[in-house]
Scaffold this motif. Structure first.
Motif, PDB file in Angstrom:
ATOM      1  N   ARG A  88     -15.284  10.309  62.057  1.00 11.26           N
ATOM      2  CA  ARG A  88     -16.535  10.453  62.814  1.00 11.26           C
ATOM      3  C   ARG A  88     -17.445  11.478  62.139  1.00 11.26           C
ATOM      4  N   SER A  89     -16.865  12.559  61.662  1.00  5.82           N
ATOM      5  CA  SER A  89     -17.645  13.584  60.988  1.00  5.82           C
ATOM      6  C   SER A  89     -18.255  13.060  59.691  1.00  5.82           C
ATOM      7  N   ARG A  90     -17.446  12.395  58.887  1.00  7.50           N
ATOM      8  CA  ARG A  90     -17.957  11.828  57.631  1.00  7.50           C
ATOM      9  C   ARG A  90     -19.092  10.842  57.884  1.00  7.50           C
ATOM     10  N   ALA A 106     -23.255   5.011  54.056  1.00  7.88           N
ATOM     11  CA  ALA A 106     -22.399   5.877  54.872  1.00  7.88           C
ATOM     12  C   ALA A 106     -20.942   5.446  54.822  1.00  7.88           C
ATOM     13  N   ALA A 107     -20.678   4.185  54.585  1.00  8.24           N
ATOM     14  CA  ALA A 107     -19.301   3.682  54.582  1.00  8.24           C
ATOM     15  C   ALA A 107     -18.548   4.072  53.318  1.00  8.24           C
ATOM     16  N   ARG A 108     -19.242   4.408  52.270  1.00  5.65           N
ATOM     17  CA  ARG A 108     -18.569   4.642  50.983  1.00  5.65           C
ATOM     18  C   ARG A 108     -17.609   5.827  50.994  1.00  5.65           C
ATOM     19  N   ASP A 109     -17.842   6.795  51.858  1.00  3.76           N
ATOM     20  CA  ASP A 109     -16.986   7.988  51.901  1.00  3.76           C
ATOM     21  C   ASP A 109     -15.845   7.869  52.912  1.00  3.76           C
ATOM     22  N   LEU A 110     -15.734   6.725  53.562  1.00  8.67           N
ATOM     23  CA  LEU A 110     -14.685   6.550  54.565  1.00  8.67           C
ATOM     24  C   LEU A 110     -13.388   6.085  53.918  1.00  8.67           C
ATOM     25  N   ALA A 156     -23.127  11.318  56.970  1.00  8.29           N
ATOM     26  CA  ALA A 156     -23.756  10.349  56.067  1.00  8.29           C
ATOM     27  C   ALA A 156     -24.952   9.672  56.744  1.00  8.29           C
ATOM     28  N   LEU A 157     -24.798   9.300  58.004  1.00  7.64           N
ATOM     29  CA  LEU A 157     -25.906   8.655  58.715  1.00  7.64           C
ATOM     30  C   LEU A 157     -27.054   9.631  58.948  1.00  7.64           C
ATOM     31  N   ALA A 158     -26.731  10.895  59.204  1.00  8.02           N
ATOM     32  CA  ALA A 158     -27.775  11.904  59.373  1.00  8.02           C
ATOM     33  C   ALA A 158     -28.561  12.081  58.077  1.00  8.02           C
ATOM     34  N   GLU A 159     -27.868  12.087  56.948  1.00  8.08           N
ATOM     35  CA  GLU A 159     -28.548  12.195  55.654  1.00  8.08           C
ATOM     36  C   GLU A 159     -29.456  11.004  55.413  1.00  8.08           C
ATOM     37  N   ASP A 160     -28.978   9.810  55.764  1.00  6.15           N
ATOM     38  CA  ASP A 160     -29.790   8.605  55.590  1.00  6.15           C
ATOM     39  C   ASP A 160     -31.011   8.614  56.500  1.00  6.15           C
ATOM     40  N   ALA A 161     -30.912   9.260  57.654  1.00 12.31           N
ATOM     41  CA  ALA A 161     -31.999   9.251  58.626  1.00 12.31           C
ATOM     42  C   ALA A 161     -33.141  10.190  58.249  1.00 12.31           C
TER      43      ALA A 161
END
Length: 127
Positions: free
Chosen positions: A88-90, A3-7, A94-99
């Protein structure tokens, strides 16, 4: 963390630092939980504990692990709430996709054969 990669760089570094600190803070609890689970399974296998005692010990270990993981998740959520709407959106997406499970991912790790192998060379059907 994927999730951090797109920040943006600054936020990515901050999130990674937060995760390192929180991971270190819960490391002992996670290790203890794993050790307790292993010890409980061994004790059950050797007949040293009853089924009820094993269930109680496994439940305690699970709760310890869940508390540790919750601490990390809460820290990430608190951090995200202090970020810009874009960050926050990004992060949230990303976390929703991982979940969620990705139906395109193989169930087995790549390169690991099925067990038992089907249609293996030199193997007759029905044997």
């Amino acid at each position: 963390m994927r999730a951090a990669r797109d920040l943006p760089e600054r936020e990515r570094v901050a999130l990674q630092a937060l995760l390192r600190a929180e991971s270190e803070a819960v490391r002992v609890d996670l290790q203890q939980s794993r050790r307790e689970r292993a010890a409980t399974w061994r004790a059950l296998a050797r007949g040293e504990v009853s089924e009820a005692e094993a269930a109680r010990r496994l439940d305690t270990a699970r709760r310890q692990e869940l508390a540790a993981r919750s601490r990390v998740e809460d820290a990430v959520a608190d951090w995200a709430l202090r970020q810009s709407p874009e960050v926050r959106s990004r992060l949230g997406e990303a976390l929703a996709e991982d979940a969620l499970p990705d139906r395109r991912r193989p169930v087995r790790p790549p390169g690991r054969p099925e067990y038992p192998p089907t249609g293996a060379p030199g193997r007759a059907e029905g044997s």
